[in-house]
Design an enzyme around this catalytic site. Structure first.
Site, PDB file in Angstrom:
ATOM      1  N   LYS A  69       0.627  -1.100   0.033  1.00 48.85           N
ATOM      2  CA  LYS A  69       0.002  -0.041   0.080  1.00 48.85           C
ATOM      3  C   LYS A  69       0.953   1.112  -0.008  1.00 48.85           C
ATOM      4  CE  LYS A  69      -4.541   0.884   0.125  1.00 48.85           C
ATOM      5  NZ  LYS A  69      -5.570   0.017  -0.342  1.00 48.85           N
TER       6      LYS A  69
HETATM    7  P1  NAD Z   1     -12.913   7.898  -3.225  1.00 46.79           P
HETATM    8  O1  NAD Z   1     -11.954   8.873  -2.821  1.00 46.79           O
HETATM    9  O2  NAD Z   1     -13.507   7.631  -4.245  1.00 46.79           O
HETATM   10  O3  NAD Z   1     -14.127   8.311  -1.922  1.00 46.79           O
HETATM   11  C1  NAD Z   1     -14.186   8.416  -0.574  1.00 46.79           C
HETATM   12  C2  NAD Z   1     -15.442   8.954  -0.347  1.00 46.79           C
HETATM   13  O4  NAD Z   1     -15.415   9.028   1.174  1.00 46.79           O
HETATM   14  C3  NAD Z   1     -15.789  10.351  -0.543  1.00 46.79           C
HETATM   15  O5  NAD Z   1     -17.120  10.546  -1.107  1.00 46.79           O
HETATM   16  C4  NAD Z   1     -15.413  11.044   0.491  1.00 46.79           C
HETATM   17  O6  NAD Z   1     -16.240  12.386   0.734  1.00 46.79           O
HETATM   18  C5  NAD Z   1     -15.989  10.144   1.702  1.00 46.79           C
HETATM   19  N1  NAD Z   1     -15.518  10.433   3.010  1.00 46.79           N
HETATM   20  C6  NAD Z   1     -14.115  10.748   3.417  1.00 46.79           C
HETATM   21  N2  NAD Z   1     -14.001  10.774   4.742  1.00 46.79           N
HETATM   22  C7  NAD Z   1     -15.265  10.635   5.161  1.00 46.79           C
HETATM   23  C8  NAD Z   1     -15.934  10.692   6.307  1.00 46.79           C
HETATM   24  N3  NAD Z   1     -15.364  11.008   7.462  1.00 46.79           N
HETATM   25  N4  NAD Z   1     -17.384  10.301   6.725  1.00 46.79           N
HETATM   26  C9  NAD Z   1     -17.811   9.942   5.507  1.00 46.79           C
HETATM   27  N5  NAD Z   1     -17.527  10.016   4.151  1.00 46.79           N
HETATM   28  C10 NAD Z   1     -15.964  10.397   4.157  1.00 46.79           C
HETATM   29  O7  NAD Z   1     -12.398   6.505  -2.398  1.00 46.79           O
HETATM   30  P2  NAD Z   1     -12.757   4.926  -2.613  1.00 46.79           P
HETATM   31  O8  NAD Z   1     -11.957   4.275  -3.675  1.00 46.79           O
HETATM   32  O9  NAD Z   1     -14.418   4.885  -2.708  1.00 46.79           O
HETATM   33  O10 NAD Z   1     -12.365   4.308  -1.210  1.00 46.79           O
HETATM   34  C11 NAD Z   1     -13.420   4.259  -0.205  1.00 46.79           C
HETATM   35  C12 NAD Z   1     -12.840   3.198   0.784  1.00 46.79           C
HETATM   36  O11 NAD Z   1     -12.901   1.973   0.038  1.00 46.79           O
HETATM   37  C13 NAD Z   1     -11.412   3.143   1.428  1.00 46.79           C
HETATM   38  O12 NAD Z   1     -11.527   2.638   2.605  1.00 46.79           O
HETATM   39  C14 NAD Z   1     -10.630   2.249   0.583  1.00 46.79           C
HETATM   40  O13 NAD Z   1      -9.555   1.936   1.019  1.00 46.79           O
HETATM   41  C15 NAD Z   1     -11.675   1.183  -0.018  1.00 46.79           C
HETATM   42  N6  NAD Z   1     -11.392   0.548  -0.912  1.00 46.79           N
HETATM   43  C16 NAD Z   1     -11.354   1.065  -2.472  1.00 46.79           C
HETATM   44  C17 NAD Z   1     -10.963   0.328  -3.614  1.00 46.79           C
HETATM   45  C18 NAD Z   1     -11.046   0.870  -5.026  1.00 46.79           C
HETATM   46  O14 NAD Z   1     -10.824   0.117  -5.717  1.00 46.79           O
HETATM   47  N7  NAD Z   1     -11.293   2.175  -5.166  1.00 46.79           N
HETATM   48  C19 NAD Z   1     -10.723  -0.826  -3.228  1.00 46.79           C
HETATM   49  C20 NAD Z   1     -10.811  -1.612  -2.131  1.00 46.79           C
HETATM   50  C21 NAD Z   1     -11.194  -0.695  -1.036  1.00 46.79           C
END
Ligand code: NAD
Length: 421
Positions: free
Chosen positions: A111
């Site tokens: 990561k």
């Molecule tokens: P992203 O940047 O696209 O979206 C993150 C979202 O969370 C945004 O809408 C942001 O406004 C919101 N956010 C941030 N802080 C917040 C809070 N305190 N309360 C509520 N909302 C909040 O990111 P993503 O890729 O969707 O990732 C989100 C989660 O999913 C993370 O934990 C990430 O590690 C996990 N994840 C993502 C992927 C991927 O392929 N993108 C894969 C596995 C896991």
């Protein structure tokens, strides 16, 4: 675990090690192997300069961590966020090791992260930061060594800059050095939706297991980014009603159901879901405690804690985010009969389609979206039932079930390879 007994923020790395310890204990893992798997293999910290639009030079700090390489090259996203810490990146890298093992794809865990609020940068500054950060971590990355991907606040465009930077340095195009790229640069069909789609495949299996009808189910989603907004859209396709969603600025609720396409449009125009017409504004804490059948945390770590676990109304918690639930909260939810689909299983669709993308890139191939989704479904459904069987057999929660499967696979690979030299 005493993290929640103090007022200090919950340390994700301590949570990750605690979760591993539980599984290692249950598996009666060899003490030497336990010591090896409890720590990351490599941690790189970089401080690097970026020329800003006003002519000044700023220095940013970033990390790349490889937790374990026993089952294959390191795989894991890169996060841009003002609160990134080395301990958070270590936790996320360890979780990637277990995640790849749960779905049995041939990767280890890695990561990365940069301490930055990308919303405060211009596009030119963001490109400069991305290219220089990737250059700094090139001592570790490569298509056979460590393959980054998107995470919070990193996009297909940023993956394109990473790929181009690496390719410029080696003198030829290397699409397989990063996944989550735009389709025109060797990205995979279905990658953008993969995390949410995989999450929904596991929800479908969980609902069938619990006898829940998704056609009448209500859903709340915390986080409205890549994972969250697509999960909301796909749950509507399942016939469910999404009653609450949120982003970093707050949440909205309408018990009659939100029109997710219109909420997306609103967010694009206003930068937040807040203020969406016809819905009441609520806090992020209220989103988690909203009356619903399925709760999808899809934002950041440590959202469901000992403080609010008793107030969660959902029957299924599907962890699209990494690390949203603390160990204390896990126990409370389990005792209350909440069915939790753990992150290392629930959001593994993202890394699974990243793996598909990498395979396509290495073979100069391109699969259809139908092919990608079918292969993804096979893997997610199989992993779900392997974890459920393990959890039922041992009488433990789904997280521990997932850890038992994952840690055993990584331990076997590590033991078979033996200790070098
Ligand atoms: P992203 O940047 O696209 O979206 C993150 C979202 O969370 C945004 O809408 C942001 O406004 C919101 N956010 C941030 N802080 C917040 C809070 N305190 N309360 C509520 N909302 C909040 O990111 P993503 O890729 O969707 O990732 C989100 C989660 O999913 C993370 O934990 C990430 O590690 C996990 N994840 C993502 C992927 C991927 O392929 N993108 C894969 C596995 C896991």
């Amino acid at each position: 675990m005493t993290t929640e007994q103090t007022t200090a923020p919950i340390n994700a790395w301590h949570v990750a090690q605690h979760q591993f310890d539980l599984a290692a204990e249950m598996l009666n893992l060899d003490p030497g192997l336990r010591r090896v798997l409890r720590e990351p293999r490599r941690e790189l910290t970089v401080h690097f300069p970026v020329k800003m639009d006003d002519g000044s030079v700023q220095v940013f700090t970033g990390y790349r961590v490889q937790h374990n390489l026993g089952r294959g090259p390191a795989k894991g996203g890169i996060r841009y966020h003002q609160d990134v810490t080395i301990d958070e990146v270590k936790a996320l890298a360890m979780w990637m090791t277990w995640k790849c093992a749960v779905v049995a794809i041939p990767y280890g865990g890695g990561k990365g992260g940069v301490i930055v609020d990308p919303k405060k940068l211009s596009k030119k500054e963001l490109e400069g930061l991305s290219r220089r950060f990737f250059t700094e971590i090139e001592v570790l990355v490569g298509p056979e060594r460590d393959i980054p991907a998107p995470d919070v606040n990193t996009t297909p465009q940023i993956m394109a800059w990473f790929m181009d930077t690496y390719s410029m340095h080696v003198g030829h195009t290397v699409p397989g050095v990063v996944t989550g790229k735009p389709i025109s640069l060797g990205g995979s069909e279905g990658r953008n939706e993969a995390t949410a789609r995989g999450c929904v495949y596991t929800i479908v299996e969980a609902a069938a297991h619990l006898g829940m009808d998704l056609n009448t189910a209500t859903v709340a989603v915390q986080g409205f980014g890549n994972a969250g907004n697509i999960a909301a859209t796909l749950m509507v396709e399942q016939g469910s009603k999404v009653v609450a969603v949120s982003d970093s600025q707050g949440g909205i609720r309408n018990v009659a159901g939100l029109d997710i396409a219109r909420v997306l449009q609103w967010k694009a125009e206003h930068g937040t879901v807040k203020g969406f017409p016809g819905a009441e504004d609520i806090t992020n804490a209220e989103v988690l405690e909203t009356e619903c059948d399925i709760l999808i945390p899809a934002a950041l770590e440590n959202q469901i804690t000992a403080r609010n676990a008793g107030s969660i109304k959902a029957r299924i918690v599907a962890e699209a985010a990494n690390g949203p639930t603390t160990p204390e909260a896990d126990e409370i939810l389990f005792e209350r009969g909440v069915f939790l689909i753990p992150d290392i299983l629930c959001n593994a669709g993202g890394v699974t389609v990243s793996y598909f993308e990498w395979v396509q890139d290495l073979n100069r191939d391109h699969w259809t979206e139908t092919e990608v989704n079918a292969k993804l479904k096979t893997i997610m459904v199989k992993a779900f039932h392997e974890v459920l069987a393990q959890a039922q057999q041992q009488g433990v929660n789904m997280r521990t079930g997932a850890y038992l499967n994952a840690v055993q696979r990584v331990a076997d690979a590590t033991a078979l390879r033996g200790l070098y030299p």
